[in-house]
Design an enzyme around this catalytic site. Structure first.
Site, mmCIF file in Angstrom:
data_model
loop_
_atom_site.group_PDB
_atom_site.id
_atom_site.type_symbol
_atom_site.label_atom_id
_atom_site.label_comp_id
_atom_site.label_asym_id
_atom_site.label_seq_id
_atom_site.Cartn_x
_atom_site.Cartn_y
_atom_site.Cartn_z
ATOM 1 N N HIS A 96 0.783 -1.255 -0.050
ATOM 2 C CA HIS A 96 -0.039 -0.155 -0.145
ATOM 3 C C HIS A 96 0.782 1.085 -0.156
ATOM 4 C CE1 HIS A 96 -3.807 2.098 2.080
ATOM 5 N NE2 HIS A 96 -3.296 2.726 0.912
ATOM 6 N N HIS B 251 1.338 5.105 -2.286
ATOM 7 C CA HIS B 251 0.936 5.988 -3.228
ATOM 8 C C HIS B 251 1.897 6.969 -3.628
ATOM 9 C CE1 HIS B 251 -3.031 4.681 -2.486
ATOM 10 N NE2 HIS B 251 -2.980 4.736 -1.145
ATOM 11 N N ARG C 287 -1.898 8.637 -5.971
ATOM 12 C CA ARG C 287 -2.279 9.080 -4.687
ATOM 13 C C ARG C 287 -3.728 8.823 -4.536
ATOM 14 N NH1 ARG C 287 -3.680 14.371 -2.171
ATOM 15 N NH2 ARG C 287 -4.146 15.385 -4.237
ATOM 16 N N ALA C 288 -4.146 8.439 -3.409
ATOM 17 C CA ALA C 288 -5.586 7.988 -3.262
ATOM 18 C C ALA C 288 -6.515 9.293 -3.104
ATOM 19 C CB ALA C 288 -5.672 6.897 -2.178
ATOM 20 N N HIS D 181 -10.535 1.365 -1.906
ATOM 21 C CA HIS D 181 -9.847 2.400 -1.476
ATOM 22 C C HIS D 181 -10.686 3.757 -1.893
ATOM 23 C CE1 HIS D 181 -7.141 5.511 0.303
ATOM 24 N NE2 HIS D 181 -6.127 4.286 0.574
ATOM 25 N N TYR E 104 -11.984 7.380 4.888
ATOM 26 C CA TYR E 104 -11.111 6.336 4.669
ATOM 27 C C TYR E 104 -11.432 5.095 5.561
ATOM 28 C CZ TYR E 104 -7.488 8.504 1.836
ATOM 29 O OH TYR E 104 -6.808 9.384 0.825
ATOM 30 N N HIS F 248 -6.072 0.090 5.467
ATOM 31 C CA HIS F 248 -6.307 0.528 6.937
ATOM 32 C C HIS F 248 -6.717 -0.356 7.758
ATOM 33 C CE1 HIS F 248 -7.282 3.566 3.699
ATOM 34 N NE2 HIS F 248 -6.276 3.826 3.801
ATOM 35 N N GLU G 289 1.745 2.657 3.869
ATOM 36 C CA GLU G 289 1.163 4.188 3.294
ATOM 37 C C GLU G 289 1.885 4.967 3.636
ATOM 38 O OE1 GLU G 289 -3.311 4.634 3.740
ATOM 39 O OE2 GLU G 289 -3.156 5.917 2.125
#
Lengths: 365, 365
Positions: free
Chosen positions: A15, A17, A80-81, A187, A203, A232, A293
């Protein structure tokens, strides 16, 4: 913390980004948002010009520096989420934006193939069939070598106007995922709802809501090989595992292990030791994938430990689990869930940017 | 499990809803929904006729039987949470509905004053100022002897269209709460959004979102004595305590202990041992209030333990905490947070329906 084992095990972070992209990427996105819905102005937009040197600098001073310092070998890397923001513009805007973002990920994975492997953003848009994502998914997997995608269960950005992920409107995308043999990380993106802080509420709510949609539904009867990673640490789910087992029972669903755990996996983005201990104590080890992350939601140092909150490797090292479980969490599960990962690693083995066996060093970046 | 201590400690369950009301209550509500928005038809609606015998039967075969079997002395009791459904009708509909529901709670607490004490539903309505709740709150506290209220952070029922609970529009309600010295449990109601299962997603999301709104805001600077209970073990919050500590730090908020923990409390509606162990291991004991929410979200027996999922007393008994902490969780914190509770208990002491010192028996109801 105990001295980490020095073996041939890889440490794969599932995970990551690209949160440190050059400013011109953000400028492009701002122009998209400003020009929408004018088709002529949007058509005039050219992808941002970003040189390899700029990419290298952003990565070598950012993600790569940190992951090396923590002994992480390979990161499964995606745009990028929060930047996906599928609520901006329409499907065409999302397509153009996804192409730009995914191409950058591809370039980074080409520059550092032993350290990064790609996962794509999908060109979702509120009220648009997820079928519109099939082409970009196919391009990313077949042409760019990506091994998965990020799937946003709420393209409206905190208004939750689209159907649950068990709805048949998602099936064309799932059919293609199964054909390509790639999983999705579920996500959400940025919240444009003032009720939800993006990384502090939206999130986690996205994770929790998606899991419960899967409990209610019967998606994996139709797609027995479809695989989802819930990030998460699974939102609220492992902490409320008794509630979910009980709800499944009250709803006449099969036991969760049978109903979901062949297809649903949780990452380790939980930023304190007791949370990781709960996760690894409740969820079977074969369903947990290492993740941090980094340069993400929480970037500071925990005054209680002196280490970064997101240095999740330390928590995994200290968790009361056996060596076999730790190896599954660090490597085995990622290789199994992201079925195309083995091929990528074989192709890049021996690449000078690899950092296998790098020790766990101080992480004071 | 260890034998519970036989002392004079009370066990107070801070989270009970009247989920077993006679059918006529539901019929009244269905008529309200059907008649809306016709003012003449709505005006013709009379409160449901429910006899004391009906109330007694619903309680003695339901909540009271179970709470006695588990050795719980007193339940802080409010109308059914999912039943509040503030998204149905408008503010007038909500007022009429709240009056009916709160009056029933009052009658139960009058019939069984040693076993139940009231908390009210508020006549919230989407897009309506929370100031409209002041009159009903005042009536319930001053005339009916209630000791708190349930506050719905999302009266839209899963669409989250109202401002965060830190918004000034809530202040008139908070001012009255402070004057009356009553806390609120932050509890959403039924979800009318298909993305959110009510008790499997929306409840936990509501808890998580409200907490993060409090992290972002500065509400307790303006209301230093305002108190909130976040139910369902705080949603995702204790499991992600590191994330919240880190987010608070990144957002330049004070440390959470200082920023929120004088005013924010968590209940123990977490339905497995490891979840309770996490909660009590992460959150200070003085911020945790015993609760079960019986005949609620999860009603079955856990095949792994042979006991009901919602028999949270067993988890608290088995949690690795000291006796002083357990006493705070069972009694001391409830008395402190619900400041008017002491007065209620004093007035009802010696009532024949009291069940102090009842042993923890089999809970196979």
């Amino acid at each position: 913390m105990p001295e980490p084992e020095k073996d041939n095990r890889m440490i794969i972070d599932c995970h990551g980004h690209y949160t440190t992209a050059p400013r011109s990427l953000e400028d492009f996105r701002a122009s998209q948002a400003a020009f929408f819905p004018d088709p002529a102005k949007l058509a005039s937009l050219r992808p941002p010009v970003i040189t390899d040197d700029q990419l290298r600098e952003s990565i070598e001073t950012g993600q790569l520096r940190i992951q090396r310092s923590r002994g992480v070998d390979l990161t499964i890397f995606s745009p990028r989420a929060a930047g996906m923001s599928h609520h901006i513009g329409d499907a065409k805007t999302s397509e153009a934006w996804s192409t730009v973002c995914n191409d950058l990920i591809h370039r980074i994975c080409t520059l550092y193939p032993a350290s990064f492997v790609g996962v794509c953003q999908l060109p979702q848009s509120p009220g648009t069939s997820p079928a519109n994502c099939v082409a970009e998914l196919t391009r990313c997997v077949e042409e760019l070598g990506f091994i998965g995608c990020n799937l946003n269960p709420d393209p409206s950005g905190g208004h939750w106007k689209d159907p649950p992920i068990t709805d048949r409107s998602w099936y064309p995308l799932y059919e293609r995922m199964v054909e390509l043999d790639v999983p999705a990380m579920i996500h959400v993106s940025a919240s444009c709802n003032p009720a939800f802080h993006t990384s502090g509420a939206h999130y986690l709510n996205g994770d929790t809501s998606a899991f419960m949609q899967l409990v209610e539904g019967d998606l994996f009867r139709d797609f027995p090989t479809l695989k989802f990673i819930i990030p998460h640490g699974g939102g609220a789910v492992p902490y409320h595992w008794g509630r979910y087992r009980g709800l499944a029972q009250d709803l006449k669903r099969p036991p969760l292990a049978q109903h979901l755990l062949e297809n649903v996996f949780f990452d380790t983005c939980v930023y304190h030791q007791k949370g990781i201990d709960l996760l690894t104590g409740v969820i079977p080890s074969r369903n947990v994938l290492f993740a941090s992350e980094i340069i993400g939601a929480v970037q500071g140092i925990d005054p209680e430990t002196g280490f970064h909150f997101d240095d999740t490797r330390r928590y995994i090292e200290a968790a009361p689990i056996d060596a076999a479980s730790r190896t599954l969490i660090y490597e085995g599960n990622a290789r199994r869930v992201y079925s195309r990962l083995d091929g990528w690693i074989e192709r890049t083995d021996g690449h000078p940017n690899g950092c296998r066996l790098s020790p766990l060093a101080s992480n004071r970046h």
